[in-house]
Motif scaffolding. Structure first.
Motif, PDB file in Angstrom:
ATOM      1  N   ARG A 220       0.814  -1.209   0.000  1.00 26.37           N
ATOM      2  CA  ARG A 220       0.000   0.000   0.000  1.00 26.37           C
ATOM      3  C   ARG A 220       0.855   1.270   0.000  1.00 26.37           C
ATOM      4  NH1 ARG A 220      -5.428   0.199   1.071  1.00 26.37           N
ATOM      5  NH2 ARG A 220      -6.239   2.280   1.481  1.00 26.37           N
ATOM      6  N   GLY A 221       1.992   1.211   0.655  1.00 26.05           N
ATOM      7  CA  GLY A 221       2.821   2.409   0.838  1.00 26.05           C
ATOM      8  C   GLY A 221       3.283   3.004  -0.486  1.00 26.05           C
ATOM      9  N   TYR A 222       3.251   4.318  -0.540  1.00 25.64           N
ATOM     10  CA  TYR A 222       3.700   5.045  -1.741  1.00 25.64           C
ATOM     11  C   TYR A 222       5.167   4.736  -2.001  1.00 25.64           C
ATOM     12  CZ  TYR A 222       4.495   9.184  -4.750  1.00 25.64           C
ATOM     13  OH  TYR A 222       4.797  10.038  -5.778  1.00 25.64           O
TER      14      TYR A 222
ATOM     15  N   ASP B  80      19.563   3.219   9.928  1.00 24.27           N
ATOM     16  CA  ASP B  80      18.648   2.617   8.957  1.00 24.27           C
ATOM     17  C   ASP B  80      17.689   1.614   9.596  1.00 24.27           C
ATOM     18  OD1 ASP B  80      19.337   3.870   6.434  1.00 24.27           O
ATOM     19  OD2 ASP B  80      21.309   2.976   6.721  1.00 24.27           O
ATOM     20  N   GLN B  81      17.622   1.618  10.920  1.00 30.75           N
ATOM     21  CA  GLN B  81      16.670   0.716  11.576  1.00 30.75           C
ATOM     22  C   GLN B  81      15.230   1.117  11.270  1.00 30.75           C
ATOM     23  OE1 GLN B  81      18.476   1.319  15.502  1.00 30.75           O
ATOM     24  NE2 GLN B  81      18.634  -0.910  15.687  1.00 30.75           N
ATOM     25  N   VAL B  82      14.341   0.100  11.189  1.00 31.17           N
ATOM     26  CA  VAL B  82      12.918   0.405  11.149  1.00 31.17           C
ATOM     27  C   VAL B  82      12.360   0.282  12.558  1.00 31.17           C
ATOM     28  CG1 VAL B  82      12.527  -0.228   8.740  1.00 31.17           C
ATOM     29  CG2 VAL B  82      12.300  -1.986  10.521  1.00 31.17           C
ATOM     30  N   LYS B  83      11.231   0.943  12.783  1.00 31.89           N
ATOM     31  CA  LYS B  83      10.696   1.040  14.140  1.00 31.89           C
ATOM     32  C   LYS B  83       9.470   0.155  14.337  1.00 31.89           C
ATOM     33  CE  LYS B  83      13.658   4.447  14.958  1.00 31.89           C
ATOM     34  NZ  LYS B  83      14.949   4.082  15.579  1.00 31.89           N
ATOM     35  N   PHE B  84       9.579  -1.096  13.947  1.00 33.40           N
ATOM     36  CA  PHE B  84       8.471  -2.027  14.206  1.00 33.40           C
ATOM     37  C   PHE B  84       9.016  -3.444  14.298  1.00 33.40           C
ATOM     38  CE2 PHE B  84       8.230  -4.027  10.063  1.00 33.40           C
ATOM     39  CZ  PHE B  84       8.646  -3.050   9.157  1.00 33.40           C
TER      40      PHE B  84
ATOM     41  N   LEU C 178      -4.479  -8.813   1.907  1.00 37.67           N
ATOM     42  CA  LEU C 178      -4.420  -8.506   0.476  1.00 37.67           C
ATOM     43  C   LEU C 178      -3.175  -7.684   0.162  1.00 37.67           C
ATOM     44  CD1 LEU C 178      -8.197  -7.676  -0.139  1.00 37.67           C
ATOM     45  CD2 LEU C 178      -6.951  -9.632  -1.064  1.00 37.67           C
ATOM     46  N   GLU C 179      -2.695  -6.977   1.175  1.00 41.95           N
ATOM     47  CA  GLU C 179      -1.454  -6.216   1.033  1.00 41.95           C
ATOM     48  C   GLU C 179      -0.479  -6.688   2.101  1.00 41.95           C
ATOM     49  OE1 GLU C 179      -3.184  -1.986  -0.640  1.00 41.95           O
ATOM     50  OE2 GLU C 179      -3.624  -2.533   1.421  1.00 41.95           O
ATOM     51  N   ILE C 180       0.789  -6.439   1.853  1.00 35.98           N
ATOM     52  CA  ILE C 180       1.785  -6.926   2.807  1.00 35.98           C
ATOM     53  C   ILE C 180       2.038  -5.928   3.929  1.00 35.98           C
ATOM     54  CG2 ILE C 180       3.904  -6.099   1.681  1.00 35.98           C
ATOM     55  CD1 ILE C 180       4.924  -9.064   2.221  1.00 35.98           C
ATOM     56  N   ASP C 181       1.516  -4.712   3.774  1.00 38.83           N
ATOM     57  CA  ASP C 181       1.709  -3.699   4.814  1.00 38.83           C
ATOM     58  C   ASP C 181       0.358  -3.263   5.371  1.00 38.83           C
ATOM     59  OD1 ASP C 181       1.142  -2.595   2.329  1.00 38.83           O
ATOM     60  OD2 ASP C 181       2.454  -0.868   2.566  1.00 38.83           O
TER      61      ASP C 181
ATOM     62  N   ASP D 183      10.715  -0.508   3.331  1.00 42.78           N
ATOM     63  CA  ASP D 183      10.250  -0.263   4.686  1.00 42.78           C
ATOM     64  C   ASP D 183      10.187  -1.568   5.483  1.00 42.78           C
ATOM     65  OD1 ASP D 183       9.370   1.105   6.860  1.00 42.78           O
ATOM     66  OD2 ASP D 183       7.284   1.243   6.185  1.00 42.78           O
ATOM     67  N   GLY D 184      11.349  -2.179   5.662  1.00 50.01           N
ATOM     68  CA  GLY D 184      11.450  -3.408   6.428  1.00 50.01           C
ATOM     69  C   GLY D 184      12.847  -3.495   6.995  1.00 50.01           C
ATOM     70  N   PRO D 185      13.077  -4.473   7.864  1.00 47.30           N
ATOM     71  CA  PRO D 185      14.384  -4.548   8.526  1.00 47.30           C
ATOM     72  C   PRO D 185      15.512  -4.976   7.606  1.00 47.30           C
ATOM     73  CG  PRO D 185      13.000  -6.404   9.169  1.00 47.30           C
ATOM     74  CD  PRO D 185      12.132  -5.488   8.357  1.00 47.30           C
ATOM     75  N   THR D 186      15.183  -5.575   6.468  1.00 46.42           N
ATOM     76  CA  THR D 186      16.247  -5.999   5.566  1.00 46.42           C
ATOM     77  C   THR D 186      16.085  -5.350   4.208  1.00 46.42           C
ATOM     78  OG1 THR D 186      14.872  -7.923   5.123  1.00 46.42           O
ATOM     79  CG2 THR D 186      16.767  -8.222   6.564  1.00 46.42           C
TER      80      THR D 186
END
Lengths: 414, 414
Positions: B209-211, B338-342, B349-352, B233-236
């Motif tokens: 979904r993310g732009y 570069d860490q993500v915060k989750f 239907l979407e991965i995010d 937008d993920g840890p890797t």
């Protein structure tokens, strides 16, 4: 797979955009879309690219700053708090943004607010409203058309990238046709082709600009399944694997004597190609062969027309007339109410670039434009036949970038 | 691959949305995104879905009307001229839209204009402005959060689809590990896995979904290349094939004794899965093994917490504490800046999707939510280790939907 362009490539792209924006009264462009950012910086990290009408550009990056620093050909700045983006722009470009909202000064007149063009055809509305709040120093305006136009003429570097993708597609098509056999499902044929494309460096996705438009390496479909209409903004849809993926290959087995549409692309080093060939195990009916011949005749005619100065909508109109003369008006570029209204489309970093060979596109073609031309005929319940090549406009005419042999790919034994 | 849900499924989804919109004072929702339209109609053609707070919904379709008619569980109307969309809505829903702009009447008061929620987090700005012009009878407002929330609790049908995708990923992982050998490039391993996923019905893309966010069937990457940061937008991230595709597999050969991250998903019948396993040819260093063990410990702890009533941000906070206790704070979920915060994310239907296991997500978990939990540790120049399972929240706790065995996948001979 990646080859660095000549150093001046990136600078020249920005200079061209600066020329174009000045003629439209813009003080700068804010590019938010990943593909647009890549086009001007050589990097595709999360952030915003500001290209002022004069001065140097800045690439405001949220993540990954480290990666952007290693890749970008434009000055990188870490994007601070989004809310302060306006103040960050003001600090970096005081002459442009500084005059308008400094505290204590008189309210600025409208004309002193810099007009900043941006990519509103793809930018989500939520982001637009957040940007207008974060950057009250500027007035954002839609520069989608300008940004698309700026990319429509390709450099030699870009054309070489597209040729690389064309080579990969030709090799994958060969492998697909070699393994093609009766009873093979559309999906198996597609998966075979995709596997080959990946080994040649296909990045695993193809980018489209249109909202809600998606592409799954193209359309591989046979017989009645190929003729099923769908939302995809092209002449062929295909049944697909599910209503949640309503296009391209399905689980339908490929039979004898039915048209097999192999409309495939890939993306190498960011650049996409688009090519269609028609295949058959056995033989096509005389009616389908005749339609295929008409498609080839239309593409031959288009090749004669494709040159600097030609008007895209006229090329489309000619194709319509040829389809009509062949008695195939209602089968051309889809069937009946599901027809699309174009003959071809620009191609580059995205598969739906400008110009489009369609009504309303009246700006003359220029050398360096790359266009996929795809005359196709749909027969509901029967199948789709047609051909598609991608061309570059040269100084004197055009040159095909796709390299697969033409004609119906006929396999007698399977 | 497609299985039809029970007939009442679609109706129940719309009824739930109607409940939610009434509590927010909305007169209706206009869904413009393809995934959202599919969720409520069972069809993904080009058009707009209008769900009024009361009464029946209408699916206004531009193309393909024929396809929409054959698939939709909602009344289909052909979308006429876009400019007249407001008048079309007014004719279909006179009580809702009719009161406001009839000619000759007094100007309507603001409160009589129906407030229509829409998906402004994905709708392009250009479309938003065109809609506000075409439908002056309504005031459009952002209902992105409501629309995402409405989809966060999955039905048994949806959970079964995700399980099907989980099965495909497990089988593809087996094939990938079987063929894994020293000197194989990341891309070859990825292509092998993708080929297998396709044969199980993967639709060929995974939706985000993310732009500007994209995913190429996940991240398959080894050693230092896996640890390279990127915009995803993920840890890797992973090195990727080009700055124009800066994530996932690269052409780097896989060596001995280095961590191989196999973070893969697929999309079957519209539903995606997400799973990560860590592999090695030879052995990992004690430091990496310890980090991997910490990742497993974090996921074990999360499994205990995942139940109705649990607060997502607390689960994330616990994971942070465990990473800190292991002395791995700066390696957790990416490295340094570069860490993500989750720790995890909703999936469907979407991965995010929602909920996210992150700060700010305070609404309690509910039975039926599906969440991918992915503790990972990044060591720059060395590699990434970690694990990821996708879970469904049950009445009393959680159940893993991913089925691959856990632990480090160690291959001694290659």
């Amino acid at each position: 797979m990646h080859i660095e362009p000549p150093r001046e490539e990136w600078l020249n792209r920005r200079l061209k955009l600066q020329q174009m924006m000045k003629s439209q009264g813009l003080s700068g462009c804010l590019v938010t879309q990943n593909v647009g950012i890549y086009y001007y910086t050589g990097s595709m990290q999360t952030g915003y690219l500001f290209v002022p009408a004069v001065e140097e550009s800045t690439y405001y990056v949220r993540r990954s700053v480290a990666r952007a620093l290693s890749e970008s050909n434009v000055k990188v700045a870490e994007l601070g708090s989004f809310r302060n983006f306006g103040r960050q722009l003001e600090a970096d470009y005081p002459e442009l943004f500084g005059a308008t909202v400094s505290e204590g000064s008189l309210p600025s007149s409208f004309s002193s607010v810099p007009l900043i063009g941006t990519d509103l055809d793809v930018m989500p509305t939520q982001l637009y409203f957040r940007l207008t709040e974060a950057v009250p120093q500027a007035k954002l305006t839609d520069a989608s058309g300008l940004l698309r136009q700026a990319r429509s003429v390709k450099t030699p570097y870009e054309i070489a990238r597209i040729e690389r993708a064309a080579e990969a597609v030709a090799q994958a098509l060969d492998v697909g046709c070699e393994r093609l056999h009766e009873g093979m499902t559309e999906l198996e044929l597609m998966a075979t082709i995709e596997r080959e494309l990946r080994s040649h460096g296909h990045i695993g996705l193809m980018r489209m600009r249109g909202y809600n438009q998606e592409i799954m390496t193209g359309v591989v479909a046979a017989g009645d399944a190929a003729a099923e209409p769908t939302y995809f903004d092209g002449p062929t849809g295909g049944r697909g694997l599910s209503p949640a993926a309503p296009q391209s290959a399905s689980l339908r087995p490929i039979g004898r004597n039915e048209p097999i549409l192999i409309d495939i692309g890939c993306c190498i080093d960011g650049y996409v190609i688009d090519q269609t060939r028609t295949a058959v195990i056995g033989e096509l009916s005389p009616e389908l062969r005749a339609a295929y011949e008409t498609a080839e005749a239309i593409i031959r005619r288009a090749e004669q027309e494709l040159k600097p100065g030609a008007i895209p909508e006229q090329i489309y109109a000619e194709a319509l007339m040829m389809a009509e003369a062949a008695g195939l008006s209602s089968n051309f570029m889809g069937y009946g109410r599901d027809q699309v209204k174009f003959l071809g489309h620009g191609i580059g970093l995205e598969i739906d670039e400008w110009p489009v060979l369609a009504k309303g596109f009246r700006d003359p073609l220029e050398a360096g434009m790359t266009i996929a031309v795809e005359p196709k005929f749909t027969f509901p319940g029967v199948g789709v036949v047609g051909i598609e090549n991608t061309y570059v406009i040269t100084e004197t005419g055009c040159r095909a970038l796709t390299v697969s042999p033409e004609g119906i790919y006929s396999k007698q034994h399977s």
